[in-house]
Design an enzyme around this catalytic site. Structure first.
Site, mmCIF file in Angstrom:
data_model
loop_
_atom_site.group_PDB
_atom_site.id
_atom_site.type_symbol
_atom_site.label_atom_id
_atom_site.label_comp_id
_atom_site.label_asym_id
_atom_site.label_seq_id
_atom_site.Cartn_x
_atom_site.Cartn_y
_atom_site.Cartn_z
ATOM 1 N N PRO A 24 60.168 42.325 30.449
ATOM 2 C CA PRO A 24 59.422 43.238 31.331
ATOM 3 C C PRO A 24 60.175 44.519 31.720
ATOM 4 O O PRO A 24 59.609 45.374 32.377
ATOM 5 C CB PRO A 24 59.136 42.390 32.566
ATOM 6 C CG PRO A 24 60.124 41.307 32.535
ATOM 7 C CD PRO A 24 60.452 41.054 31.108
ATOM 8 N N HIS B 64 53.133 57.899 39.687
ATOM 9 C CA HIS B 64 54.567 58.193 39.731
ATOM 10 C C HIS B 64 54.943 59.151 38.605
ATOM 11 O O HIS B 64 54.653 58.899 37.445
ATOM 12 C CB HIS B 64 55.383 56.902 39.593
ATOM 13 C CG HIS B 64 55.422 56.097 40.863
ATOM 14 N ND1 HIS B 64 56.291 55.054 41.047
ATOM 15 C CD2 HIS B 64 54.690 56.177 42.003
ATOM 16 C CE1 HIS B 64 56.114 54.544 42.256
ATOM 17 N NE2 HIS B 64 55.132 55.197 42.852
ATOM 18 N N LYS C 78 56.008 46.972 29.636
ATOM 19 C CA LYS C 78 55.126 47.180 28.482
ATOM 20 C C LYS C 78 54.154 46.043 28.194
ATOM 21 O O LYS C 78 53.170 46.252 27.479
ATOM 22 C CB LYS C 78 55.991 47.383 27.226
ATOM 23 C CG LYS C 78 56.768 48.686 27.245
ATOM 24 C CD LYS C 78 55.843 49.887 27.360
ATOM 25 C CE LYS C 78 56.616 51.188 27.435
ATOM 26 N NZ LYS C 78 55.725 52.325 27.749
ATOM 27 N N TYR D 62 58.626 55.538 27.983
ATOM 28 C CA TYR D 62 58.238 54.811 29.205
ATOM 29 C C TYR D 62 56.779 55.121 29.588
ATOM 30 O O TYR D 62 56.008 54.222 29.900
ATOM 31 C CB TYR D 62 59.172 55.195 30.353
ATOM 32 C CG TYR D 62 59.052 54.295 31.576
ATOM 33 C CD1 TYR D 62 58.117 54.561 32.576
ATOM 34 C CD2 TYR D 62 59.867 53.173 31.723
ATOM 35 C CE1 TYR D 62 57.994 53.737 33.688
ATOM 36 C CE2 TYR D 62 59.748 52.340 32.836
ATOM 37 C CZ TYR D 62 58.811 52.643 33.810
ATOM 38 O OH TYR D 62 58.682 51.809 34.911
ATOM 39 N N TYR E 220 65.591 51.373 38.937
ATOM 40 C CA TYR E 220 66.215 50.390 38.035
ATOM 41 C C TYR E 220 67.716 50.502 38.280
ATOM 42 O O TYR E 220 68.305 51.563 38.062
ATOM 43 C CB TYR E 220 65.927 50.728 36.574
ATOM 44 C CG TYR E 220 64.497 50.521 36.118
ATOM 45 C CD1 TYR E 220 63.495 51.431 36.434
ATOM 46 C CD2 TYR E 220 64.154 49.406 35.361
ATOM 47 C CE1 TYR E 220 62.191 51.245 36.011
ATOM 48 C CE2 TYR E 220 62.841 49.210 34.920
ATOM 49 C CZ TYR E 220 61.870 50.132 35.257
ATOM 50 O OH TYR E 220 60.566 49.938 34.827
HETATM 51 P P1 FAS Z 1 47.440 36.610 29.523
HETATM 52 O O1 FAS Z 1 48.472 35.523 29.446
HETATM 53 O O2 FAS Z 1 47.446 37.539 30.671
HETATM 54 O O3 FAS Z 1 45.973 35.938 29.507
HETATM 55 C C1 FAS Z 1 45.670 34.866 28.652
HETATM 56 C C2 FAS Z 1 44.558 34.052 29.295
HETATM 57 O O4 FAS Z 1 44.120 33.060 28.373
HETATM 58 C C3 FAS Z 1 45.034 33.318 30.537
HETATM 59 O O5 FAS Z 1 44.176 33.598 31.628
HETATM 60 C C4 FAS Z 1 44.965 31.845 30.141
HETATM 61 O O6 FAS Z 1 44.597 31.013 31.226
HETATM 62 C C5 FAS Z 1 43.892 31.851 29.069
HETATM 63 N N1 FAS Z 1 43.995 30.752 28.104
HETATM 64 C C6 FAS Z 1 45.118 30.302 27.495
HETATM 65 N N2 FAS Z 1 44.821 29.300 26.647
HETATM 66 C C7 FAS Z 1 43.461 29.112 26.723
HETATM 67 C C8 FAS Z 1 42.547 28.215 26.098
HETATM 68 N N3 FAS Z 1 42.968 27.300 25.209
HETATM 69 N N4 FAS Z 1 41.237 28.305 26.412
HETATM 70 C C9 FAS Z 1 40.803 29.234 27.303
HETATM 71 N N5 FAS Z 1 41.620 30.105 27.948
HETATM 72 C C10 FAS Z 1 42.932 30.032 27.647
HETATM 73 N N6 FAS Z 1 54.445 42.478 31.967
HETATM 74 C C11 FAS Z 1 54.858 43.653 32.470
HETATM 75 O O7 FAS Z 1 54.601 44.688 31.864
HETATM 76 N N7 FAS Z 1 55.570 43.711 33.642
HETATM 77 C C12 FAS Z 1 55.855 42.579 34.364
HETATM 78 O O8 FAS Z 1 56.492 42.639 35.409
HETATM 79 C C13 FAS Z 1 55.413 41.322 33.889
HETATM 80 N N8 FAS Z 1 55.638 40.179 34.607
HETATM 81 C C14 FAS Z 1 55.204 38.983 34.107
HETATM 82 C C15 FAS Z 1 55.416 37.782 34.819
HETATM 83 C C16 FAS Z 1 54.991 36.548 34.297
HETATM 84 C C17 FAS Z 1 55.236 35.267 35.090
HETATM 85 C C18 FAS Z 1 54.345 36.511 33.038
HETATM 86 C C19 FAS Z 1 53.912 35.175 32.426
HETATM 87 C C20 FAS Z 1 54.114 37.685 32.330
HETATM 88 C C21 FAS Z 1 54.530 38.931 32.876
HETATM 89 N N9 FAS Z 1 54.300 40.141 32.188
HETATM 90 C C22 FAS Z 1 54.715 41.325 32.662
HETATM 91 C C23 FAS Z 1 53.604 40.149 30.943
HETATM 92 C C24 FAS Z 1 52.119 40.048 31.224
HETATM 93 O O9 FAS Z 1 51.715 41.064 32.073
HETATM 94 C C25 FAS Z 1 51.411 39.996 29.905
HETATM 95 O O10 FAS Z 1 51.900 40.971 29.008
HETATM 96 C C26 FAS Z 1 49.910 40.142 30.011
HETATM 97 O O11 FAS Z 1 49.423 39.239 30.969
HETATM 98 C C27 FAS Z 1 49.321 39.885 28.632
HETATM 99 O O12 FAS Z 1 47.937 39.848 28.738
HETATM 100 P P2 FAS Z 1 47.076 38.891 27.781
HETATM 101 O O13 FAS Z 1 47.527 39.073 26.394
HETATM 102 O O14 FAS Z 1 45.656 39.124 28.143
HETATM 103 O O15 FAS Z 1 47.522 37.386 28.157
HETATM 104 C C1 PHB Z 2 56.457 45.595 38.519
HETATM 105 O O1 PHB Z 2 56.182 46.385 39.446
HETATM 106 O O2 PHB Z 2 56.044 44.408 38.490
HETATM 107 C C2 PHB Z 2 57.329 46.077 37.383
HETATM 108 C C3 PHB Z 2 57.672 47.414 37.316
HETATM 109 C C4 PHB Z 2 58.466 47.857 36.256
HETATM 110 C C5 PHB Z 2 58.909 46.944 35.314
HETATM 111 C C6 PHB Z 2 58.547 45.584 35.384
HETATM 112 C C7 PHB Z 2 57.765 45.152 36.427
HETATM 113 O O3 PHB Z 2 59.695 47.378 34.292
#
Ligand code: FAS
Ligand code: PHB
Length: 401
Positions: free
Chosen positions: A292, A75, A296, A384, A201
């Protein structure tokens, strides 16, 4: 209790843990990833969807970008819409760079699949319960899996264990900054061809909405709802109706379809510092969470893990500890920059339920600013898309074996 010794023990098979594991394994540094969940659970978790150019470059650097290059949607801009008036922020015109739409779960499938093919150690169903001796040259962690309890000693421990992990609580004198927004995002995945070529957005007096996607046939959309919202209050038809009202614009209609996933994501900011104590390092959501709106969270996690991977490789392969010694300060400075941008995007686009008229006028002034000022639009575009992968990062490949 079984014993296991390695050079780096990584907690968590999310984006941070997996990309760190790839960098270390490619450099010939022994490491193990311990993940509490199952592989199916990790690969099915629907989360982020926007990759900055540096994240695409990093996945390419470690050799897992083939599917991303064919299936990712590049994009060159986004739309900002204020009460039905739509404005295009053209990355190509304003700054160098673009973003790629590619689901976080697809990134994880690519990294996990490649790690398994290489037979690099990755243990699912392994919950780390104890981290100790992080001040010693051989810190220890203990985990439990279906076969019982196990102990791992390592030169370094990387807590990439997300916002509910145990890494953060293993750092004494940790300082944590918290900010909770009074709203959440109700997010859906739908079998519906996106009605837009780029993300929209949209601010409306009913609240924020985001039109995103995962492929030419799968849409990803979000609605701002009060942070106390109960998902059971929303039928699928009500979700589509509210999305259509908030994304309405002349000659534009949301394409509906079967909703296959509904979820609530709280809007909050967290920063925990420092991100290091002795031989224990935090990376990704284990140290910070961003709302979100700026897309980022995933990208910041990848950036931390890259920074940490470069530092550990220089320390082990080059006996140079300078990078590692500066890791926490570099990450925290970067995190606050991203927190500021994510807060700006969130405040710009969301209905502030408790705003007074003065605050609403300031918000409208910011909305006008990004719509008519090239300088303000350029600043938003630059933050962005982020910066390209830098030479320091690319140079790490000289250590790949
Ligand atoms: P993660 O949380 O991805 O990974 C951590 C891992 O550690 C998990 O698999 C967990 O099971 C494991 N773990 C935890 N404790 C443990 C233990 N004691 N022993 C072993 N394993 C363990 N970001 C965006 O940019 N856009 C979005 O739209 C967006 N939507 C999101 C929606 C939700 C519901 C959530 C929760 C987050 C969202 N995020 C979004 C943010 C998300 O993408 C995070 O920034 C990203 O997953 C971070 O990656 P990690 O730091 O690797 O952590
Ligand atoms: C998504 O596609 O999940 C998405 C895109 C842009 C955002 C957050 C989430 O700012």
């Amino acid at each position: 209790m079984s014993q296991y010794d390695t050079q780096v023990a990584i907690i968590g098979a999310g984006p941070a843990g997996l990309i760190l594991g790839h960098l270390l394994s490619l450099a010939g540094i022994d490491n193990v990833i311990l993940e509490s969940r199952t592989r199916d659970y990790v690969e099915a978790r629907v989360r982020a969807g926007v990759l900055e150019q540096a994240s695409v470059g990093l996945l390419d650097l470690v050799g897992v970008a083939d599917r991303l290059k064919t299936e990712g949607l590049v994009h060159e801009g986004i739309y900002l819409q204020f009460n039905q008036q739509r404005h295009h922020i053209s990355f190509g015109e304003l700054v160098e760079g673009a973003v790629t739409i590619y689901g976080q779960q697809e990134v994880l499938k690519d990294l996990i699949g490649d790690r398994v093919r290489h037979e690099w150690p990755l243990i699912f169903g392994a919950e780390v319960q104890v981290i100790e001796d992080v001040g010693s040259a051989k810190p220890t962690l203990r985990y439990r899996d279906k076969d019982g309890d196990h102990e791992v000693t390592a030169s370094f421990i990387a807590a990439c264990d997300g916002t509910h992990g145990i890494g953060r609580s293993s750092i004494p004198s940790m300082r944590t900054y918290n900010h909770d927004y009074p709203y959440s995002w109700l997010g859906i995945l739908a079998d519906a061809a996106p009605a837009t070529d780029e993300l929209i957005y949209a601010y409306s007096d009913r609240g924020f909405a985001l039109y995103s996607m995962r492929s030419p046939s799968i849409s990803r959309l979000y609605l701002q709802v009060p942070s106390t919202e109960d998902l059971t209050h929303w039928s699928h038809s009500q979700i589509w109706e509210e999305l259509s009202l908030r994304l309405a614009s002349t000659g534009f209609e949301v394409t509906t379809g079967e909703i296959t996933e509904v979820g609530l994501t709280p809007m909050r900011s967290v920063v925990s510092t420092p991100m290091r104590h002795g031989h224990l390092f935090l990376a990704g959501d284990s140290a910070h969470v961003v709302p979100p709106t700026g897309a980022k969270g995933l990208n910041l996690a990848l950036q931390d893990a890259l920074d940490l991977g470069v530092g550990i490789i220089h320390a082990i392969k080059g006996r140079d500890y300078e990078d590692l010694d500066g890791y926490s300060d570099r990450c925290i400075a970067r995190v606050w920059q991203i927190q500021r941008f994510s807060n700006f995007m969130t405040s710009l686009m969301h209905l502030n339920y408790s705003a007074d008229e003065y605050q609403r006028q300031l918000q409208r002034a910011d909305q006008r600013g990004v719509s008519i000022s090239r300088a303000e639009a350029t600043s938003l575009a630059e933050r962005y898309v982020g910066r390209p992968l830098d030479d320091r990062a690319r140079s790490i490949s000289k250590w790949f074996v």
